[in-house]
Design an enzyme around this catalytic site. Structure first.
Site, PDB file in Angstrom:
ATOM      1  N   GLU A 111       9.819  -7.192   4.238  1.00 21.72           N
ATOM      2  CA  GLU A 111       9.212  -6.139   3.411  1.00 21.72           C
ATOM      3  C   GLU A 111       7.714  -6.352   3.213  1.00 21.72           C
ATOM      4  O   GLU A 111       6.927  -5.403   3.292  1.00 21.72           O
ATOM      5  CB  GLU A 111       9.903  -6.089   2.047  1.00 21.72           C
ATOM      6  CG  GLU A 111       9.318  -5.056   1.110  1.00 21.72           C
ATOM      7  CD  GLU A 111       9.943  -5.127  -0.267  1.00 21.72           C
ATOM      8  OE1 GLU A 111       9.453  -4.414  -1.157  1.00 21.72           O
ATOM      9  OE2 GLU A 111      10.892  -5.899  -0.454  1.00 21.72           O
ATOM     10  N   ASP A 112       7.307  -7.591   2.969  1.00 14.36           N
ATOM     11  CA  ASP A 112       5.935  -7.835   2.510  1.00 14.36           C
ATOM     12  C   ASP A 112       5.055  -8.604   3.495  1.00 14.36           C
ATOM     13  O   ASP A 112       3.900  -8.908   3.180  1.00 14.36           O
ATOM     14  CB  ASP A 112       5.970  -8.607   1.174  1.00 14.36           C
ATOM     15  CG  ASP A 112       6.611  -7.779   0.070  1.00 14.36           C
ATOM     16  OD1 ASP A 112       6.478  -6.549   0.111  1.00 14.36           O
ATOM     17  OD2 ASP A 112       7.249  -8.370  -0.817  1.00 14.36           O
TER      18      ASP A 112
END
Length: 762
Positions: A111-112
């Protein structure tokens, strides 16, 4: 939410003695960490419960996650990598397997960071890649609202849980650490996150039996949402614990000694309830802190199940039992696998002491829920497969997820999921498998309106688990409910409002009832106006009435019609508003004459030329607000007249009724009405007869037999003694028409026990 509405009573200081236990550590929000856990620390934590851990895998995951997150920081200023590391630490406390710990370290990488699912699969394997993917939030998804985005994320999470329960455990640990560091988040987001935690994640942890995690999530949310209330409860708890510190030791000592005396080895310790649990109980029961008697409880942990029941016997023979407080969750476990014996006794110092008696295994499941199923052990199959057989809680979750995932609307999915997570719900299914969540004690009426308002309005019957049942039947968990509907019913009976439990059902019933009554009055008003215009030989048109609305002080044509039907507005006033030169001929006709004969002359049988101006009457199930004369009714074959009563509709009287004299001075209330009977659907109508019969045994039975044999229905009967030899019976009947009533009267007169029969005209 209701939790944050404090009453002054709840904020009072607590007084009085209550048996207490040593204070358990209070959940405090930790400050920014000065030192992160090192690789060897993590490995040692896992090795402490799993000597066969794959150290190389853990080390590689640690280094990969640290490099992937690089220089990213959290709102607290800590390196971002500290977050997945803390999540992994939480999961080591639950003694989870290597794959789960590694997935926790990597759970934010897709996700990051620049990491991809393919890369994680390649380095760590498909199993860990699937776990990380299950936790990855939706990216670049265009949704119309924050609620929709939250719903889609939750949907993905729950679907992933259905495949592998470890996704849930990582997500709960992720949320727990975020809540522990919530103080660094902006205030607006802080409140939203706390509410979401209280709505979804804490109940979900509870449903999975993870009581310790649930309590910490609840208390952290409580601290954020209402810090003042949290502080007050904590202050009272601390004061109470300090004041009764000696009493706790006495209770623990007596319990241990009594058990040892009977050859039972047990571990006894006290534990107090958490602030949020205390606060919600105060709200639910509307009591002050000082009125709670079970703030503290004692756990008695045994070696086996037999010892649990033996310990229960010792406790009950040592101290008096509080009636109604014993529960056996060992023989009948809760849905989340919780097992224990609960009892409350009057202990030392006449204090109530709440006891939970369980085995060590039960104690582990009570605290850690599905996480207590030893995921790290080899040779026992996959965690998910094992839980399918070992855990009722996980079986429930898989079933629920399967149903909820079919919802097409994200916001509806989220709302249903929130409802599903709470214990005070009952969950039923439609024949097509759609899940309907309702409050406890809800019935089929509530179920029907939960499916759709139109289903509720047209419901006429139901089947529960394939068997016919009343609509008022209380529903149980797992019931399959089929609602039977009819197009003939457009509005529910108003009495349903008192039967419904849910606010949605009650509101819908009120709304449908108001609409139905309004439609009836509007229909009656339109017929009255049509009749008046036909007699006056003037043209009626909705467009012309629309232009006269301001003069009638009504907002719409339907308002005018309903007002006329209720008797709040005269039809002649409507005519004058549309035609200012209109003169009310009917008043002239009635004005000079006061006798009943004049009224009866008006109500002569309808002439063909006048048929359009006469209102047809079909009875109590008509589309008009019609009722019959209260003391005698009316039946087809009678010549009838209608009297308009403001706010009540039309009352139908036989033309010979003496009650009509009361309306001689109000000619505007009189209506021409006629019977309009559907011969294909026979309907009964009310009538009253007066029977003078001989006072002898069996005479009443003979009268009732005659009525029954001639297909009459007795609705009510009253008796009075006029003389020693005769009894007067007043009988309310239901008959089809005047011919039917006359036949019953003739047969009664033929009976030797009957001296006289006459019809009563109300």
């Amino acid at each position: 939410m209701a939790y944050w509405r404090r009453s002054s009573r709840q904020m009072q200081a607590a007084t009085g003695q209550v048996a207490v236990a040593p204070t358990s550590p209070v959940t405090e929000k930790p400050k920014s960490r000065s030192r992160m856990m090192r690789q060897y620390d993590l490995v040692e934590r896992v090795r402490s419960y799993n000597p066969d851990t794959n150290e190389d895998l853990l080390n590689r995951a640690y280094v990969y996650a640290m490099k992937a997150h690089g220089t990213q920081t959290r709102a607290s200023g800590d390196p971002y990598f500290s977050h997945p590391l803390e999540v992994a630490a939480i999961l080591t406390n639950l003694k989870l397997d290597d794959a789960t710990i590694v997935a926790a370290l990597l759970h934010d990488t897709i996700e990051d960071t620049e990491a991809t699912r393919a890369e994680i699969d390649n380095i760590f394997g498909h199993e860990i890649g699937a776990l990380v993917e299950g936790l990855t939030k939706l990216k670049r998804l265009e949704l119309v609202s924050r609620e929709a985005k939250q719903a889609e994320n939750l949907r993905k999470l729950l679907l992933a849980i259905a495949d592998d329960v470890r996704v849930l455990l990582i997500k709960l640990a992720d949320r727990l650490h975020n809540m522990r560091t919530l103080e660094f988040v902006p205030h607006a987001s802080r409140r939203r996150i706390a509410e979401e935690t209280l709505d979804i994640y804490a109940p979900l942890a509870g449903r999975m039996g993870m009581q310790e995690m649930r309590e910490e999530l609840e208390d952290l949310s409580f601290h954020t949402l209402d810090p003042e209330a949290y502080a007050v409860v904590m202050q009272r708890l601390d004061a109470l614990a300090e004041r009764n510190r000696n009493l706790i030791g006495e209770i623990e000592s007596q319990l241990s000694k009594n058990l040892q005396k009977n050859g039972i080895t047990a571990r006894v310790y006290g534990r107090r309830k958490q602030p949020f649990s205390i606060w919600t109980k105060m709200e639910r029961k509307s009591v002050g802190f000082e009125q709670l008697s079970d703030i503290f409880g004692f756990r008695v942990v045994m070696q086996d199940v037999e010892d649990c029941y033996a310990a229960l016997g010792v406790v009950h023979t040592t101290w008096p039992v509080v009636p109604g407080r014993f529960k056996d969750y060992i023989s009948t476990p809760k849905q989340n696998d919780y097992r224990s014996l609960h009892t409350t006794v009057i202990g030392p110092g006449n204090q109530r002491v709440e006891l939970q008696i369980r085995t060590e295994e039960m104690n582990q499941i009570a605290e850690f829920g599905i996480a207590a199923h030893a995921f790290y052990k080899e040779g026992m199959g996959s965690p998910t497969e094992r839980l399918k057989h070992e855990s009722n809680a996980f079986a429930w979750l898989r079933h629920t997820v399967g149903i909820l995932s079919e919802s097409a609307n994200p916001e509806e999915f989220l709302e249903h999921t929130k409802l599903e997570l709470f214990h005070d719900q009952v969950f039923c299914f439609t024949p097509k498998g759609k899940l309907i969540a309702l409050p406890r004690q809800a019935n089929v009426i509530d179920f029907a309106y939960a499916v759709h308002t139109d289903v509720g309005n047209s419901a006429v019957g139901c089947k529960i688990n394939g068997k016919f049942a009343p609509l008022s039947s209380e529903l149980q968990n797992g019931d399959e409910v089929e609602v039977l509907t009819s197009v003939a019913q457009s509005a529910p009976p108003s009495a349903w409002e008192s039967l419904a439990v849910t606010g949605k059902a009650r509101a819908a019933i009120r709304r449908a009832t108001r609409t139905a009554v309004r439609d009836q009055y509007a229909g009656l008003g339109r017929r009255i106006i049509d009749r008046l215009f036909a007699r006056a030989k003037i043209e009626y048109a909705d467009d012309k009435l629309k232009g006269a609305l301001p003069r009638l002080a009504r907002a719409s044509i339907e308002d005018v019609m309903a007002s006329v039907g209720r008797g709040e507005l005269k039809a002649s006033d409507v005519a004058r508003a549309m035609y200012p030169d209109y003169k009310e001929e009917r008043m002239v006709r009635y004005g000079a004459k006061k006798s009943l004969a004049v009224k009866l002359k008006l109500k002569s049988p309808p002439h063909p030329a006048r048929s359009a101006s006469v209102i047809p009457v079909r009875g109590i199930n008509s589309d008009l607000p019609v009722k019959f004369a209260p003391n005698g009714g009316a039946v087809p074959g009678d010549r009838i007249v209608g009297i308009v009563t403001p706010g009540e509709g039309i009352t139908i009287y036989p033309i010979q009724s003496p009650a009509l004299k009361d309306f001689e001075e109000e000619p505007e209330r009189w209506l021409d009405v006629r019977w309009d009977i559907d011969e294909t659907m026979p309907q009964r109508f009310p009538a009253r007869i007066l029977v003078h019969n001989v006072n002898e045994p069996g005479s009443l039975a003979q009268v009732a037999t005659v009525i029954a044999e001639h297909d009459g229905n007795i609705d009510n009967i009253s008796m009075s003694r006029r003389s020693p030899d005769f009894t007067e019976l007043t009988i309310d009947l239901e008959v089809y028409d005047l011919k039917h009533l006359s036949a019953i009267i003739a047969q009664l007169r033929a009976k030797a026990v009957v001296a006289k029969v006459e019809r009563v005209n109300g």
